[in-house]
Design an enzyme around this catalytic site. Structure first.
Site, mmCIF file in Angstrom:
data_model
loop_
_atom_site.group_PDB
_atom_site.id
_atom_site.type_symbol
_atom_site.label_atom_id
_atom_site.label_comp_id
_atom_site.label_asym_id
_atom_site.label_seq_id
_atom_site.Cartn_x
_atom_site.Cartn_y
_atom_site.Cartn_z
ATOM 1 C CG ASP A 113 -1.671 0.986 1.127
ATOM 2 O OD1 ASP A 113 -2.330 1.453 0.234
ATOM 3 O OD2 ASP A 113 -2.295 1.450 2.171
ATOM 4 C CG ASP A 390 -4.089 0.610 5.853
ATOM 5 O OD1 ASP A 390 -4.987 0.107 5.289
ATOM 6 O OD2 ASP A 390 -3.836 1.862 6.023
ATOM 7 C CG ASP A 394 -6.055 -3.270 2.542
ATOM 8 O OD1 ASP A 394 -6.425 -3.302 1.386
ATOM 9 O OD2 ASP A 394 -5.906 -2.239 3.203
#
Length: 658
Positions: A113, A390, A394
């Site tokens: 990410d 996070d 996800d």
């Protein structure tokens, strides 16, 4: 949907688990075969199957089984992994699953990410586009959940929303004060599919309801039919939209995260407060561009990834231009690579995506299902993949990846619970440090396995040869002592060996590589034979020094010297195992644990030989100092012999590379 995706995500065994399972099968078959052969040969040589002969023959077979099985292997592997977990925790990598430690060592893809992992997650609004900056700031501040306490200088909450509230605060708009005159009376929360959120506010002074909608510019603009200009709402034109998109791109190209705000005014509270009822016919207010500086250590970490043969992939919900700008800044989006959006990914069939995936290094505007698809496609192509995240959405992709990485600061509990590793500092560089530790641990486990199996092979060959020649060289209790006491300490010490030079300049090992890959099978074989020859030699020397003849019979002195030589040859050989190919005489540091393990093993072995009640229990003979030193000298020969072979191997490899 997320719960269903988590339920469907499959967890496989790690490469080490698979290889150790294969090794255990090989050892099982080998031990059974050796026992049967020796049992049969011994009975045939004896010529009868009386009770005493049968028992003696059975004990010989048991000796071989004891010699062949590395009793300390499971303990060594578990302890080495545990030590690795402790080391990683000191570097902000919290390992939740023990087996994930070594899996990190063969990571080939790291899907990361952007926000907070590659960047600092310290958003600041530095640019805007719109006709009325204050109205834009008010819309952004009210249409979010961040708060600013009375008397405070900065907001608390999600970083992006904090940046918007702080932006308004700097313009003299305190969110708390504004909310008193425009209290929130309704909302449609943010959704990753819509990429926007909407709030409704009661304007008591003018007896009306004001709606603010903020989100991704490309999504919000689709729903705008008006634009705020000169203090009023007018129809938006194609030229207006083109100018807005141009401003959006200019901000995104500067690596700014861009959000759009819009509004709608109602005379009374709308009867339909759903997405369909509210998010249409919006009036464009403006754009805000936020900078989120990249972490200073990440660029070096990404360079280290490339040197280590690891491909970093950036996955973000940002606009593709913003993602591309940051990708180029970090070196992720390099020549020959390109960025795509989640919408573009939807248009690719699995066959097309499989062909194209190695050319894509940046994904923008992605949905949770896109992340799962990306992970599964890399896995399909045979790559070991790590995935960071996070948010709750996800979790499926993190569970699907061989190495799921959750964020310790911004991560949700769901994400942390399905992750194999949690980053206490949410830092990409921590992952790279964990990969180095994973490689070190796997190398050390291989060193320990090679050491233990070479030692066990020397025991098997010694027992096998002695049996065929008609004498007993060692008893089962002797072999158990060597395996559990003499071998275990050095094997554990090898587990804390520092990483070898250039460990992060090697390509990741292939998951198809067996335990004996890279010539380890040959090394283990010749090293085991060398130790067994030295052990048999010590037996014959002891027999000669005891009796003065070279005939082949049972000899107490010979057995004692063989035990001492075998024990210490394995100790000395553990120093050879500090590097598979490198010379131990050129290593820059000392493995203190291995040194103390060797000294402790020498002391324990000597005590067993010379303390009367222990010697009696083990049926050892009190040997002279001369015999003791000769046995030690023969054991030491394993070091120069292996060093010579390593030198030949290094020269051979160098000539091939040349």
């Amino acid at each position: 949907k997320i719960a269903d995706a988590l339920a469907q995500a499959k967890e496989g065994k790690t490469p080490l688990q698979l290889k150790l399972a294969q090794l255990s099968k090989i050892l099982t078959v080998l031990v059974l075969a050796i026992c049967v052969v020796i049992f049969g040969v011994s009975l045939l040589r004896a010529g009868d199957i009386t009770g005493e002969v049968f028992l003696d023959t059975f004990m010989i077979a048991v000796s071989l089984a004891v010699a062949a099985i590395p009793e300390g292997l499971v303990a060594v592997v578990t302890i080495v992994l545990s030590i690795g977990v402790t080391n990683m925790s000191k570097r902000n990598a919290i390992i939740r699953k023990l087996t994930a430690v070594e899996t990190l060592g063969c990571a080939q893809i790291i899907c990361s990410d952007k926000t907070g992992t590659l960047t600092q997650n310290k958003m600041t609004v530095v640019d805007y586009y719109g006709d009325d900056e204050k109205l834009l700031a008010q819309a952004m501040a009210l249409c979010c959940d961040a708060k600013i306490e009375e008397g405070a200088d900065s907001a608390t909450g999600e970083p992006t929303e904090c940046a918007l509230v702080n932006y308004a605060h700097k313009l003299g708009l305190n969110k708390g004060e504004v909310e008193k005159t425009l209290p929130r009376v309704g909302e449609v929360p943010f959704d990753s599919g819509r990429k926007m959120m909407t709030t409704l506010h009661k304007d008591e002074e003018n007896s009306r309801i004001i709606q603010y909608t903020k989100g991704a510019p490309d999504e919000v603009l689709k729903r705008c039919t008006k634009i705020y200009r000169d203090g009023k709402s007018v129809d938006i034109t194609d030229e207006d939209k083109a100018a807005i998109l141009k401003a959006n791109k200019e901000m995104a190209d500067k690596a700014l995260r861009v959000l759009m705000a819009s509004m709608t005014v109602y005379e009374e509270m709308p009867s339909d407060v759903s997405v369909e009822g509210l998010e249409h016919d919006l009036c464009f207010l403006g754009l805000t561009g936020m900078i989120d500086p990249v972490r200073p250590e990440v660029k070096a970490a990404i360079e280290e990834c490339y040197q280590a043969g690891i491909t970093p992939i950036m996955i973000t919900g940002d606009h593709v231009d913003t993602a591309s700008a940051i990708g180029r800044e970090l070196g992720i989006l390099s020549e020959g690579k390109h960025a795509i959006t989640g919408a573009m990914l939807n248009e690719l069939s699995d066959e097309e995506f499989e062909k194209e995936i190695e050319n894509i290094s940046v994904y923008a505007r992605v949905q949770p299902e896109h992340k799962v698809r990306i992970v599964n496609m890399w896995k399909k192509k045979g790559y070991v993949t790590a995935m960071t995240g996070d948010g709750v959405n996800d979790a499926p992709s993190i569970k699907s990846a061989e190495i799921g990485v959750g964020m310790g600061i911004t991560g949700t509990d769901v994400t942390k619970n399905v992750a194999d590793m949690v980053l206490a500092d949410d830092n990409f560089a921590t992952i790279v440090g964990a990969v180095l530790e994973g490689r070190r641990i796997y190398d050390n486990i291989r060193k320990a396995i090679q050491f233990l199996l070479a030692s066990n092979m020397s025991e098997v060959v010694s027992i096998f040869a002695a049996t065929l020649m008609g004498f007993t060289i060692l008893h089962p209790v002797h072999l158990l002592w060597i395996n559990l006491v003499t071998d275990c300490f050095p094997a554990l010490a090898l587990g804390v060996e520092r990483p070898e030079d250039g460990i992060m300049k090697r390509k990741p090992r292939k998951t198809t590589d067996g335990i004996f890959a890279g010539g380890m099978g040959f090394d283990m074989g010749y090293q085991g034979l060398v130790v067994s020859v030295l052990t048999l030699g010590a037996y014959f020397v002891g027999h000669f020094m005891e009796s003065g003849v070279w005939e082949i019979t049972n000899s107490p002195d010979g057995t004692t010297m063989a035990f001492l030589t075998l024990s210490m040859a394995e100790i000395f050989h553990s120093f050879n195992m500090r590097s598979q190919r490198g010379s131990i005489f050129t290593m820059k540091y000392m493995n203190k644990s291995l040194f103390f393990a060797g000294v402790a093993s020498l002391i324990c072995t000597s005590l067993v030989i010379y303390v009367p009640f222990l010697a009696a229990a083990f049926e050892f003979e009190h040997i002279s100092v001369e015999e003791y030193l000769i046995a030690l000298g023969m054991a030491f020969l394993v070091i120069p012999i292996v060093e010579i072979v390593k030198l030949i191997q290094r020269k051979t490899m160098a000539s091939k590379q040349a």
